[in-house]
Design an enzyme around this catalytic site. Structure first.
Site: not given
Ligand SMILES: Cc1cc2nc3c(=O)[nH]c(=O)nc-3n(C[C@H](O)[C@H](O)[C@H](O)COP(=O)(O)O)c2cc1C
Length: 410
Positions: A114, A274, A298
């Site tokens: 991340s 994504k 998510h």
């Protein structure tokens, strides 16, 4: 990772791992990791979608040699499975992302890092060695911050950036709000800690900035401000980089931003998106020259009420027609679910929360356990379904069960 490793008798499934992790995490961390947006129905349905399908096993095939490998970033991955990028892993365990990276390296499993990690991308690269890694990117309105991060990722040997596209605004996570979540000291949003105008010691609430005690004593103020549109023009976010002010970028769009990103990243790194959930956007992704798609919502943390990722997968696969790889994440908790996702056309799956549960259970060893459980279950499923190579896994191995229990071939 070897098949002969002894079982952890206290933990034989991801469901058990989740239970152990519950005991290991404080309430704030547990809520932050486990919750979904609003009522959490999409979070739940991501997992439940897998039970709409059953496996049609074939028998009397020599399955004595099972090859679970698949192509990934121009090389081979030992498994069609990677670790999804999740923010702030030092909350789960002090070793954080470095422990995850070491477990991934041991298993040969790709790690997604991340942007809002508590370990720098360089430290994760060092812990990864030659194991592949990708950087999840929130493309900020202030491009220079993103450009610097991309340059650093290139220098540190990241294979791809995964641009998160499902966060033009932030989903509403009520427990996080109610708990007034704070990233405890000494942890930092490490990738931006060196940014001159973004001292990460000021990080609270997913990285939102507040003034430190030292700043207050010195009379300094350095609060982040979100971007605003006054109807005529937009002012970008200001101040230290924070999750709440900088990660959600409502200005992102296909034409301008994907082109920009491709120019910045290529040829060293691939550009993926994504957070795709429809065939229409999958077609746009192909049109704009991205290298791959992750079907994702998510982990149910953004638009609650959005369809489960497994339900979105077939239309994305149909639209893409094999032109670029299609990956999926969300709700995968068992090796049979990896098999089902591949049977519906995914090329690869990413695992989010189970890795965090492993990390909080036993650090690196817990992540290794999580990966091993999923690997063993997937290999067993392949064999018992009568498949020996990943490309053999197709719709022929599934049936769909409707609400009345009626079973039909796909
Ligand atoms: C605690 C937590 C933090 C996350 N942080 C990020 C992030 O920083 N960037 C991102 O693109 N996705 C993030 N995600 C989403 C994951 O990458 C992934 O899409 C999701 O977790 C997959 O669902 P699963 O947890 O059910 O496996 C996060 C998910 C969780 C649970």
């Amino acid at each position: 990772m070897t098949a002969q490793q002894p079982h952890d008798l206290n933990c034989l499934t991801v469901a058990e791992l989740e239970k152990h992790a519950e005991q290991c995490m404080d309430k704030q961390t547990r809520d932050y990791y486990n919750e979904g947006a609003d009522s959490g129905s999409t979070l739940l349905e991501n997992s439940q979608a897998y039970s709409k399908y059953r496996i049609r096993p074939r028998v009397l095939r020599d399955i004595s040699l099972i090859d679970t490998s698949c192509p990934l970033f121009g090389a081979r991955s030992p498994l069609p499975m990677g670790v999804a990028p999740t923010a702030m892993q030092c909350l789960a365990h002090p070793d954080g992302e470095a422990a995850t990276a070491r477990a991934c390296r041991e298993a040969g499993v790709v790690i997604g890092l991340s942007s809002f990690a508590t370990t720098t991308l360089e430290d994760v690269a060092a812990a990864s060695g030659s194991n592949p890694r990708v950087l999840q990117l929130y493309l900020f309105e202030e491009r220079e911050h993103s450009r610097r991060l991309i340059q650093r990722a290139k220098a540190a040997g990241y294979k791809a950036v995964f641009l998160t596209v499902d966060t033009p605004m932030l989903g509403r996570r009520n427990l996080e709000i109610r708990n007034q979540f704070k990233l405890p000291k000494p942890y930092k949003i490490a990738n931006f800690a060196e940014d001159s105008d973004s001292p990460a010691s000021k990080t609270v609430m997913d990285g939102a900035a507040s003034d430190t005690d030292a700043d207050k004593r010195e009379g300094k103020k350095s609060t982040s401000a979100p971007g605003v549109h006054d109807g005529e023009k937009r002012t970008p976010p200001a101040g230290p980089i924070s999750f709440h002010t900088h990660a959600p970028n409502p200005t992102l769009c296909w034409d301008r931003d994907i082109d920009w990103l491709r120019k910045e990243c290529k040829p060293e790194m691939e550009v993926w998106v994504k957070g795709i959930a429809t065939g229409e956007d999958a077609l746009l992704a192909v049109y704009h020259g991205v290298d791959g798609i992750v079907v994702s919502n998510h982990g149910g943390r953004q638009l609650n009420g959005a369809l489960a990722t497994l339900d979105a997968l077939p239309e994305v696969v149909d639209a893409v027609q094999g032109k670029i790889p299609v990956h999926i994440d969300g709700g995968i908790r068992h090796g049979t679910e990896i098999f089902k996702a591949l049977a519906l056309g995914a090329d690869f799956v990413w695992i989010g929360r189970p890795v965090l549960w492993g990390l909080s259970y036993k650090g690196q060893e817990g992540v290794a356990l999580c990966l091993r459980l999923l690997r063993d279950e997937f290999t067993l499923c392949m064999g018992l379904a009568g498949t020996v190579k990943v490309p053999e896994i197709s719709k022929d191995y599934l049936v769909k069960v409707d609400k009345s229990g009626f079973v039909s071939r796909l």
